[in-house]
Design an enzyme around this catalytic site. Structure first.
Site, PDB file in Angstrom:
ATOM      1  N   ASP A 132      -8.365   3.649   1.874  1.00  0.00           N
ATOM      2  CA  ASP A 132      -7.269   3.843   2.818  1.00  0.00           C
ATOM      3  C   ASP A 132      -7.819   4.392   4.132  1.00  0.00           C
ATOM      4  O   ASP A 132      -8.232   5.555   4.203  1.00  0.00           O
ATOM      5  CB  ASP A 132      -6.240   4.798   2.228  1.00  0.00           C
ATOM      6  CG  ASP A 132      -4.955   4.850   3.031  1.00  0.00           C
ATOM      7  OD1 ASP A 132      -4.962   4.445   4.222  1.00  0.00           O
ATOM      8  OD2 ASP A 132      -3.941   5.304   2.482  1.00  0.00           O
TER       9      ASP A 132
ATOM     10  N   CYS B  25      -1.334   0.827   7.485  1.00  0.00           N
ATOM     11  CA  CYS B  25      -2.762   0.546   7.645  1.00  0.00           C
ATOM     12  C   CYS B  25      -3.190  -0.717   6.893  1.00  0.00           C
ATOM     13  O   CYS B  25      -3.362  -1.774   7.487  1.00  0.00           O
ATOM     14  CB  CYS B  25      -3.609   1.729   7.167  1.00  0.00           C
ATOM     15  SG  CYS B  25      -3.378   3.255   8.100  1.00  0.00           S
ATOM     16  N   ARG B  26      -3.352  -0.607   5.582  1.00  0.00           N
ATOM     17  CA  ARG B  26      -3.928  -1.694   4.793  1.00  0.00           C
ATOM     18  C   ARG B  26      -2.988  -2.882   4.638  1.00  0.00           C
ATOM     19  O   ARG B  26      -3.373  -4.021   4.914  1.00  0.00           O
ATOM     20  CB  ARG B  26      -4.331  -1.173   3.397  1.00  0.00           C
ATOM     21  CG  ARG B  26      -5.415  -0.125   3.447  1.00  0.00           C
ATOM     22  CD  ARG B  26      -5.675   0.490   2.096  1.00  0.00           C
ATOM     23  NE  ARG B  26      -4.535   1.315   1.673  1.00  0.00           N
ATOM     24  CZ  ARG B  26      -4.452   1.928   0.502  1.00  0.00           C
ATOM     25  NH1 ARG B  26      -5.428   1.801  -0.390  1.00  0.00           N
ATOM     26  NH2 ARG B  26      -3.396   2.660   0.199  1.00  0.00           N
ATOM     27  N   SER B  27      -1.772  -2.648   4.159  1.00  0.00           N
ATOM     28  CA  SER B  27      -0.888  -3.785   3.885  1.00  0.00           C
ATOM     29  C   SER B  27      -0.448  -4.522   5.147  1.00  0.00           C
ATOM     30  O   SER B  27      -0.405  -5.760   5.131  1.00  0.00           O
ATOM     31  CB  SER B  27       0.298  -3.381   3.009  1.00  0.00           C
ATOM     32  OG  SER B  27       1.048  -2.345   3.573  1.00  0.00           O
TER      33      SER B  27
ATOM     34  N   CYS C 110       0.857  -1.180   0.000  1.00  0.00           N
ATOM     35  CA  CYS C 110       0.000   0.000   0.000  1.00  0.00           C
ATOM     36  C   CYS C 110       0.896   1.232   0.000  1.00  0.00           C
ATOM     37  O   CYS C 110       2.094   1.122  -0.249  1.00  0.00           O
ATOM     38  CB  CYS C 110      -0.990  -0.015   1.167  1.00  0.00           C
ATOM     39  SG  CYS C 110      -0.285   0.230   2.808  1.00  0.00           S
TER      40      CYS C 110
ATOM     41  N   ASN D  54       2.352   1.684   4.329  1.00  0.00           N
ATOM     42  CA  ASN D  54       2.647   0.434   5.034  1.00  0.00           C
ATOM     43  C   ASN D  54       2.397   0.525   6.542  1.00  0.00           C
ATOM     44  O   ASN D  54       3.122  -0.045   7.331  1.00  0.00           O
ATOM     45  CB  ASN D  54       4.074  -0.038   4.743  1.00  0.00           C
ATOM     46  CG  ASN D  54       4.355  -1.469   5.203  1.00  0.00           C
ATOM     47  OD1 ASN D  54       5.432  -1.760   5.699  1.00  0.00           O
ATOM     48  ND2 ASN D  54       3.402  -2.353   5.051  1.00  0.00           N
TER      49      ASN D  54
END
Length: 154
Positions: free
Chosen positions: A124, A13-15, A8, A11
């Site tokens: 995000d 939050c999402r990933s 993402c 690096n």
């Protein structure tokens, strides 16, 4: 060993949520020793930082460990080291395809694992604040990703 990298922007939050969820699900299915999971960002703003508190809250709520996860930036050798590079949005996917050159890694967009969803990118939560939605997507998408890995590689 099958190697999976979530990507993402920053690096945090999402990933890293994808990394933790997939690692957890692989363990639950008895595949922990066969699948290595990591995450990286396209940007360098958060290198060395732990996941965002919203990500950590969701992982804790669902009994998933964040042990060993810290932000890092995508490196050129990642294209050779990982079998799957899973991008959270269109921009990340474009960047990865541009940087990959002729690398062998299978670059895919996370939401392509969830064709039943109206969303085509993982929003995000750093900007939306909706970490619950991100977890819901990671939970469903990581199940689909594990099924894909089992079908294609194991």
């Amino acid at each position: 060993m099958i190697n999976v990298l979530f990507v993402c922007l920053g690096n945090i939050c999402r990933s890293p949520m994808g990394e933790a969820v997939l690692r957890h699900k692989a363990q639950e299915r008895g595949l922990g020793a066969k699948i290595r999971v990591d995450s990286a960002g396209t940007g360098d703003w958060h290198i060395g930082n732990p996941p965002h508190e919203g990500t950590l809250k969701q992982l804790k709520l669902h009994g998933i460990s964040e042990q060993g996860i810290q932000a890092r930036q995508m490196k050129g050798h990642d294209f050779e080291a990982f079998d799957y590079i899973v991008c959270m949005d269109d921009s990340n996917e474009r960047n990865m395809r541009k940087l990959a050159g002729g690398a062998e890694a299978d670059i895919l967009k996370f939401m392509d694992l969830l064709p039943q969803e109206k969303l085509r990118e993982v929003p995000d939560p750093y900007f939306t604040g909706n970490f619950e939605e991100t977890y819901r997507l990671m939970d469903a998408g990581c199940n689909a990703l594990l099924d894909k890995i089992i079908e294609e590689k194991l």
